[in-house]
Design an enzyme around this catalytic site. Sequence first.
Site, PDB file in Angstrom:
ATOM      1  N   GLU A 181       0.824  -1.215   0.000  1.00 39.96           N
ATOM      2  CA  GLU A 181       0.000   0.000   0.000  1.00 39.96           C
ATOM      3  C   GLU A 181       0.861   1.269   0.000  1.00 39.96           C
ATOM      4  OE1 GLU A 181      -4.167  -1.583   1.841  1.00 39.96           O
ATOM      5  OE2 GLU A 181      -2.933  -0.396   3.170  1.00 39.96           O
ATOM      6  N   GLU A 377      -5.615  -8.150  -1.206  1.00 36.05           N
ATOM      7  CA  GLU A 377      -6.339  -7.938   0.054  1.00 36.05           C
ATOM      8  C   GLU A 377      -7.768  -7.556  -0.263  1.00 36.05           C
ATOM      9  OE1 GLU A 377      -4.795  -5.303   3.094  1.00 36.05           O
ATOM     10  OE2 GLU A 377      -2.738  -5.822   2.559  1.00 36.05           O
TER      11      GLU A 377
HETATM   12  C1  BG6 Z   1      -4.560  -2.786   4.701  1.00 35.99           C
HETATM   13  C2  BG6 Z   1      -3.233  -3.261   5.197  1.00 35.99           C
HETATM   14  O1  BG6 Z   1      -4.600  -1.410   4.830  1.00 35.99           O
HETATM   15  O2  BG6 Z   1      -5.703  -3.165   5.342  1.00 35.99           O
HETATM   16  C3  BG6 Z   1      -3.274  -4.363   6.231  1.00 35.99           C
HETATM   17  O3  BG6 Z   1      -2.361  -3.604   4.156  1.00 35.99           O
HETATM   18  C4  BG6 Z   1      -4.463  -4.134   7.141  1.00 35.99           C
HETATM   19  O4  BG6 Z   1      -2.055  -4.389   6.901  1.00 35.99           O
HETATM   20  C5  BG6 Z   1      -5.735  -4.208   6.302  1.00 35.99           C
HETATM   21  O5  BG6 Z   1      -4.542  -4.989   8.230  1.00 35.99           O
HETATM   22  C6  BG6 Z   1      -7.008  -4.070   7.072  1.00 35.99           C
HETATM   23  O6  BG6 Z   1      -6.968  -2.928   7.879  1.00 35.99           O
HETATM   24  P1  BG6 Z   1      -7.241  -3.002   9.436  1.00 35.99           P
HETATM   25  O7  BG6 Z   1      -6.918  -1.674   9.937  1.00 35.99           O
HETATM   26  O8  BG6 Z   1      -8.678  -3.359   9.557  1.00 35.99           O
HETATM   27  O9  BG6 Z   1      -6.343  -4.054   9.970  1.00 35.99           O
END
Ligand code: BG6
Length: 480
Positions: A181, A377
């Site tokens: 990211e 993701e």
């Molecule tokens: C992304 C990241 O922003 O979202 C992860 O690459 C992160 O590291 C994921 O865990 C989900 O966000 P969060 O804050 O719910 O853990």
Amino acid sequence: MTKFPKGFLWGGATAANQLEGAFDADGKGLSVADVMPGGKVRMQVLASNDFDWTLDNEKYTYPNHRGIDHYHHYKEDIALFAEMGFKAYRFSIAWSRIFPNGDETEPNEAGLAFYDNLINECVKHGIEPVITISHYEMPLGLVKNYGGWKNRALIDFYENYARVILTRFHDRVKYWMTFNEINSANAFPALSQGLVASNGAGDFTNIAQAWHNQFVASAKAVKIAHALDPEVKVGCMIIYATTYAMDSDPKNQLANLQQNQEFNYYCGDVQALGHYPSFTERFLKKHGTSFEKLEVTDEDLALLAENPVDYIGFSYYMSGVTDVTHEHEAGAGNMIAGVKNPFLEESEWGWQIDPEGLRVGLNELYGRYRKPLFIVENGLGAKDVKEADGSVHDGYRIDYLRRHIAAMKAAVLEDGVDLMGYTPWGCIDLVSASTGEMSKRYGFIYVDLDDAGKGTLARSKKDSFGWYQKVIASRGEDLD
Ligand code: BG6
């Protein structure tokens, strides 16, 4: 044809600092993630003027120090991924396990040995490892002693680190990504650039310089990887949030176009196309700086042009809305705080749930870059309730994933998008990045651990486990 292509990389994704634990084991140094307080105060503390990267065990808790202790449970965890039918597993290497302070010349063998074992375990189960070289966990020494990514010295340290791990693992690892990211620094440079108020986050010149240094470092990693083996594929990794204008007012349309360029495309354009986009000067000017102020050499620009990434990795959780003409209620989000969309539901954390937005994003990204895409993701952070027998009835998560996979399928089968794979986030429960909590869970596998660090660490299967297993086995045909 109602199935995803053979060879599609179904799997799941994690990051070292959010699940490994063992934060000081076997010679590991501290990383930036190790000094970020856990709990809802996290972002507030990081944004305050006095946060200076000091560990304060009296005042704060640090859930990632223990994580879910994947460091000692990785065999059990990989076996569960294999049982779900994973073809790929995206994880990151903790840079500070390999170079504890970041600036050593020789690596820590114990750190390399851990990843050797982890990779071998994946390979044993027929799972393709997909590695993020740097996922929100640069060695703290590089921030304390060098001021984070705004310092060009980091290019060499990263190059050395990337060379060591690529050389050691490229025989078993075909897919890599350089920075997680990378565009998140737009809103929050602490995680990816090591920049907070006390070391220069208030001046956007530093953020833009840090990005430039990361672009150069990323291009060097691409070059090293291809020299080792042209078949090794290196991707960029951006947060993608589809963004809509609130209405047809041209003012909102124009503002939305610019938001899209500046948030979603600025970094990807440099990494995928090999040159800075045409709107660079406007973007930097908006933030009170200019390209001229950056240290950029002709050699840097040539390196970027010669070493673009092979594929576009991205995260997608939600979409946003741009509205510059009305008063509005702000929505929460993954590094972007947009306007609430009246047509969408939101997660318990206020993230706007938008499967169609994923189809829009896939078409936009593929149309712009014409390189394979990889959704590395996606997922729903939710509070799960574990029943006495260990089961978790997470129909809400199945519903979220089902709708996103259906959108993805339409993009691949109807729109002609070239999509390599899908690795939903936090395939096993882990510590949240934005809030440092355990209670914001994404996994198919429940881990018995609460926000206070209490729990047995026992792993159990949620309803989504069996559902995803069926999805993978049917190559995405059976989404019921
Ligand atoms: C992304 C990241 O922003 O979202 C992860 O690459 C992160 O590291 C994921 O865990 C989900 O966000 P969060 O804050 O719910 O853990």
